[in-house]
Scaffold this motif. Structure first.
Motif, short mmCIF file in Angstrom:
data_model
loop_
_atom_site.label_atom_id
_atom_site.label_comp_id
_atom_site.label_asym_id
_atom_site.label_seq_id
_atom_site.Cartn_x
_atom_site.Cartn_y
_atom_site.Cartn_z
N SER A 257 0.82 -1.21 0.00
CA SER A 257 0.00 0.00 0.00
C SER A 257 0.85 1.25 0.00
CB SER A 257 -0.97 0.00 1.18
OG SER A 257 -0.31 -0.31 2.39
N ALA A 260 1.72 1.77 -3.57
CA ALA A 260 0.56 2.25 -4.32
C ALA A 260 0.32 3.73 -4.05
CB ALA A 260 -0.68 1.44 -3.94
N ALA A 346 -4.39 -0.18 -1.16
CA ALA A 346 -3.81 -0.17 -2.50
C ALA A 346 -4.89 0.07 -3.56
CB ALA A 346 -3.08 -1.48 -2.77
N LEU A 347 -6.06 -0.53 -3.39
CA LEU A 347 -7.15 -0.34 -4.34
C LEU A 347 -7.68 1.09 -4.30
CD1 LEU A 347 -9.25 -3.63 -4.08
CD2 LEU A 347 -7.57 -2.98 -5.81
N ARG A 350 -5.51 3.19 -6.44
CA ARG A 350 -5.80 3.07 -7.87
C ARG A 350 -6.95 3.98 -8.28
NH1 ARG A 350 -9.18 1.47 -11.45
NH2 ARG A 350 -8.40 0.88 -13.51
N LEU A 399 -3.33 -4.25 -9.82
CA LEU A 399 -4.39 -3.80 -8.93
C LEU A 399 -5.79 -4.09 -9.49
CD1 LEU A 399 -2.96 -0.41 -7.65
CD2 LEU A 399 -3.28 -2.50 -6.35
N ILE A 403 -4.99 -8.13 -7.18
CA ILE A 403 -5.30 -7.50 -5.89
C ILE A 403 -6.81 -7.40 -5.69
CG2 ILE A 403 -4.95 -5.46 -4.47
CD1 ILE A 403 -2.44 -7.17 -5.03
#
Length: 420
Positions: A257, A260, A346-347, A350, A399, A403
């Protein structure tokens, strides 16, 4: 092999020519980064032609303290938070996307090195107080145990952003022995590798110094490699060597993370630069059809500008809130920073990066006019740079597939490959 050419254009940012005499505050570091913006904008073409930011800019960044932000205090660093570092990177990317990308993806990994490796390794990594270490997630070669317990590494690691001024490389190799193939996360010093002169032909980020780094029978100590470890899969719920060593919660955070967040901050900085360029166009150009007025007075351009401002501000807010969430999880202790929390952050990153890209691709660039995307125009260069960043495998592929699926699997307790 990488070689440098003499740089002739002086840097216009702060601290050029004089070393800092006192440790700067986080606010001072951010202000220094923002003060670099006009010179970075002016030198974008030079940076692209060099395929890296110039030597004097590198020196000025060093004097400004940018390479020490997340290096632990015991080694001469400032040990400031990820939020400070990302705000500096965001400010630099707003001026020159290539420069921001090269700086961020070179200097950011002091955090991972100080988190994941033990005291003996860290003493070597941070011996100068500065740390510039590209990190490549994809395995690029092989590793073998040596007689003395170290590692011999061979291979090539492309897209090593920050390579021209790198002090180290953080990479992955596959261990080759009689057992099952498994990854090795390693950190190798500059003296052990060669930087290839193979960057600059891409669509964008031409000045990001994302050269290939090659190792040929390079030997590193055993404590500089983590057997079976991969940056995208490390779980920190049992604590980390860095948390034990430094006692600072930020050295107990999950690396996926945090990486990211680097990408999100850079995307936001680039979009902010695009908005700056768009504002200049609206101030200086007129409408195409009667009544001929400055574009800034036209209701349609006002609406488009307002939409873009909102999208870029939202992307920034999402990114900065995610940094706070990352730091709050660190502060809550190792057990709180679960794999599921790591992947969710992390998402979110994105989505922030995607929003920044949409502001440029759907509003700013289409309505700015074809003159703004002529070769050498600021907006043309930012579009190329953010387009290239948008296609980064981590954001465009990892991602959106692995992920995203992993978050669902953790949420529903569904094992990979087993139908629900």
């Amino acid at each position: 092999m990488f070689t440098t050419e003499p740089d002739t254009c002086p840097v216009l940012g702060p601290s050029a020519g004089t070393a800092a005499t006192a440790i700067p505050t986080p606010e001072e570091l951010i202000a220094r980064a923002e003060a670099f913006r006009p010179s970075l904008v002016a030198r974008q073409l030079e940076t692209e032609l060099l395929t890296r930011y110039p030597d004097d800019v590198h020196t000025a960044f060093s004097e400004a303290g940018f390479y020490r932000i997340m290096v632990p205090r015991r080694y001469g660093g400032y040990e400031y938070g990820l939020d400070t570092f990302l705000k500096v990177a965001m400010a630099l990317a707003r001026g020159c996307p290539s420069t921001g990308w090269m700086y961020c993806l070179g200097a950011a990994h002091a955090l991972a090195a100080a988190t994941l490796f033990g005291p003996e390794a860290q003493a070597g990594f941070f011996e100068t107080g500065e740390f510039i270490c590209p990190a490549v997630v994809a395995p690029g070669g092989t590793a073998r145990r040596t007689e003395d317990g170290g590692w011999e590494i061979d291979g090539a690691w492309p897209y090593s952003s920050g390579a021209p001024y790198a002090t180290h490389l953080m990479g992955h190799a596959m261990i080759v022995d009689d057992g099952e193939p498994r990854p090795l996360l390693f950190v190798a010093p500059r003296r052990s590798f060669t930087v290839l002169d193979d960057w600059g032909d891409q669509l964008g980020l031409k000045g990001s110094g994302s050269n290939t780094i090659a190792l040929d029978h390079a030997r590193i100590p055993g404590h500089c490699g983590l057997e079976g470890a991969h940056l995208s899969e490390i779980v920190v719920t049992d604590g980390t060597p860095g948390l034990t060593l430094h006692g600072n919660p930020q050295y107990g955070g999950a690396p996926l993370s945090s990486m990211a967040l680097e990408g999100a901050a850079l995307a936001v900085g680039m979009a902010q630069g695009a908005l700056d360029a768009y504002e200049e166009i609206l101030r200086t150009k007129t409408t195409l059809a009667p009544p001929i007025t400055p574009r800034m007075e036209n209701p349609d351009y006002q609406r488009w500008y307002g939409q873009a401002v909102g999208m870029v501000a939202a992307a920034e807010s999402i990114t900065l809130d995610t940094v706070r969430r990352w730091q709050d999880l660190c502060a809550a202790g190792p057990a709180a920073f679960t794999l599921q929390e790591d992947l969710k952050l992390a998402l979110i990153c994105r989505e922030a990066a995607e929003l920044a890209w949409r502001a440029l691709a759907e509003i700013i660039q289409p309505t700015a006019g074809t003159g703004s995307v002529r070769s050498g125009q600021r907006l043309e260069r930012i579009w190329r740079d953010l387009s290239t960043g948008h296609s980064h495998a981590g954001f465009a592929v990892l991602l959106t597939t692995v992920i995203s699926r992993a978050v669902a699997q953790l949420s529903f307790g569904v094992l990979p490959g087993v139908a629900a």
